[in-house]
Design a protein around this motif. Sequence first.
Motif, mmCIF file in Angstrom:
data_model
loop_
_atom_site.group_PDB
_atom_site.id
_atom_site.type_symbol
_atom_site.label_atom_id
_atom_site.label_comp_id
_atom_site.label_asym_id
_atom_site.label_seq_id
_atom_site.Cartn_x
_atom_site.Cartn_y
_atom_site.Cartn_z
ATOM 1 N N LEU A 91 75.274 58.927 22.009
ATOM 2 C CA LEU A 91 74.908 58.304 23.291
ATOM 3 C C LEU A 91 73.931 57.159 23.066
ATOM 4 O O LEU A 91 74.049 56.084 23.665
ATOM 5 C CB LEU A 91 74.291 59.361 24.225
ATOM 6 N N ARG A 92 72.965 57.384 22.153
ATOM 7 C CA ARG A 92 71.978 56.349 21.857
ATOM 8 C C ARG A 92 72.664 55.102 21.309
ATOM 9 O O ARG A 92 72.351 53.975 21.683
ATOM 10 C CB ARG A 92 70.976 56.899 20.837
ATOM 11 N N GLU A 93 73.634 55.341 20.415
ATOM 12 C CA GLU A 93 74.348 54.223 19.818
ATOM 13 C C GLU A 93 75.147 53.457 20.868
ATOM 14 O O GLU A 93 75.120 52.219 20.921
ATOM 15 C CB GLU A 93 75.302 54.771 18.747
ATOM 16 N N LEU A 94 75.840 54.196 21.730
ATOM 17 C CA LEU A 94 76.668 53.566 22.754
ATOM 18 C C LEU A 94 75.802 52.785 23.734
ATOM 19 O O LEU A 94 76.119 51.649 24.092
ATOM 20 C CB LEU A 94 77.470 54.644 23.489
ATOM 21 N N GLY A 299 80.809 52.895 9.258
ATOM 22 C CA GLY A 299 80.189 52.301 10.435
ATOM 23 C C GLY A 299 79.217 53.268 11.077
ATOM 24 O O GLY A 299 78.481 53.957 10.386
ATOM 25 N N GLY A 300 79.225 53.346 12.390
ATOM 26 C CA GLY A 300 78.258 54.193 13.086
ATOM 27 C C GLY A 300 78.777 55.582 13.371
ATOM 28 O O GLY A 300 79.875 55.945 12.971
ATOM 29 N N ILE A 301 77.961 56.373 14.036
ATOM 30 C CA ILE A 301 78.354 57.720 14.447
ATOM 31 C C ILE A 301 79.585 57.635 15.354
ATOM 32 O O ILE A 301 80.541 58.387 15.200
ATOM 33 C CB ILE A 301 77.213 58.370 15.248
ATOM 34 N N LEU A 302 79.558 56.681 16.277
ATOM 35 C CA LEU A 302 80.648 56.560 17.250
ATOM 36 C C LEU A 302 81.978 56.297 16.567
ATOM 37 O O LEU A 302 83.010 56.778 17.002
ATOM 38 C CB LEU A 302 80.362 55.388 18.189
ATOM 39 N N ASP A 303 81.952 55.492 15.498
ATOM 40 C CA ASP A 303 83.195 55.172 14.823
ATOM 41 C C ASP A 303 83.836 56.417 14.232
ATOM 42 O O ASP A 303 85.042 56.460 14.015
ATOM 43 C CB ASP A 303 82.945 54.148 13.703
ATOM 44 N N ARG A 304 83.014 57.415 13.952
ATOM 45 C CA ARG A 304 83.546 58.641 13.363
ATOM 46 C C ARG A 304 83.939 59.669 14.416
ATOM 47 O O ARG A 304 84.825 60.464 14.208
ATOM 48 C CB ARG A 304 82.512 59.226 12.387
#
Lengths: 327, 212
Positions: A91-94, A299-304
């Motif tokens: 959520l923080r990343e998004l 990449g980031g957490i979201l990409d995974r």
Amino acid sequence: MNKVFSFFSDNIEKFSANPEVMIVVGLIFGILVFATLLFFIWGKIKPEANLTELKQRTKSWWMMATIFVAATVFNPVISFVAFGLLSFMALRELASISKNVRDEDRRVLIWCYLAIPVQYFFAYKGWHNLFLTFIPIFMFIWIPFMLILQGTTEGISRSMSVLPTQLMFTVFGISHLGFMLTLPPLEGFHAGGRGLLLFIVFITEMNDVFQFTWGKLLGHIKILPKISPNKTWEGFIGGVVTSSIVGYLLHFLTPLTAIEAMIVSGFISCAGFIGDVVVSAIKRDIGKKDTSDIIPGHGGILDRIDSLAITAPVFFHIVYHMYYLHK
Amino acid sequence: MKRLILSLLYCVLMRTFLKVIVGVVYRNREAMKKVPQFVVVANHNSHLDTMALMSACFPGMIASTHPIAAGDYFGQSPIRAFFTRFFVNAILIPRSRPKPGETGPDPIDLMSAQLAKGHSLILFPEGSRGEPEQFQKFKRGIGILLERHPDVHYIPVFMKGLGKSLPKGETLLVPFNSLVLMGDPRKCEAKDVDGIVHEVEAAIRALAAETQ
């Protein structure tokens, strides 16, 4: 010290009493050993081949698999904390990359962060109804109200849709992973919630790898050239077929029959594709290739977890409707 | 004793908090290890900036690394001044040099004394915290200081996102992913004060351009 030791030995005992889960954990690390050896030998035979990205990805997979297995097979409390942290970071990343989060929204974003422990508490308690309604009903009422309390209306309707959607994606979706662990035992089904959890994570992540690999090997016809130029029909179809086969073979992790598991895995594969391209589109909107660079090569957490945020609730509700609803 | 407290506070607690909760990512933190003494020069948007840079320090150097803080703000009360000096390890300085005929400590002398002792400094040449991701005019103090100490390396640092997590005038910390990007330590090439100020600012802007 004794207590700590018995805590671990108790939990390891429970784990080893679950042969289905053990087989697949063994399988995961087997695949990683195979991939590591493959790229090592390939690099030795063909030193000119550029394997840096593949090697880096494999290394990151080792890390992620170890953390995942450590967080899930031992103690449910650890699993809930770990998934909660995953939701938080996603959520923080998004919220950080989104250009639709205004300066006025920061005080409302805090409410979104605070919703995470509540949602995971409901999941931990197994309060099915509150778990399902807390974000799509209660937070969907609370967030717009908090937004209007900030006193500005410029761009507020956009924030009213952006923040709840981010919550649905990163918190509601991912928390289904935790909720699987609190499902009641079923007669004649041994693997339990851990089995379901392992199944969905394994199928989703393998599906990502399969779609990537088939796309690299055979890909010609682009499926969504404007959103994700690397995605091809060959990769997509190859991913759906391979994931269905893997789902068929691993059906013992779920209460589903082999054929059912195969069909559901096909669904998971499609849902994973959708999650993947949705996040790709968001990234394209803000002009970034990766959402951050926290995991080397990925990449980031979201990409995974972009696919997982979609596949987890889809899989959960299909299985729940078929096997848990009337028990 | 102070070294132990500061190491525990920043290298363990604060760094973990910043990385896990606030979402700070460090790049090239090892730059601080490459020289025995340095002046960190960074852009300034948030109170978190000082915390992030102190937490970037390695335990061996933390007690001899001093953030420079404005005396009028952080020295308002004796308690506040004590906390800033002890727990942030800061040096409190007046915002401007005494004009001819005025008495009072010269901020450049205060900073210069620390460098003469072999200590390191953390400086925000913009003076006060500005709008997130926007540069303000650099003050000349950094130029005067580095002109006096041409052998001391400076480390340019660009920080991004912390001004969103805790902007000026806000008391509520809201986690946002942020980046602390460190350049390699270097000595000033320019010889005059304005040239040095310009060089340092260009170095930080170059780091900022890397993150685009």
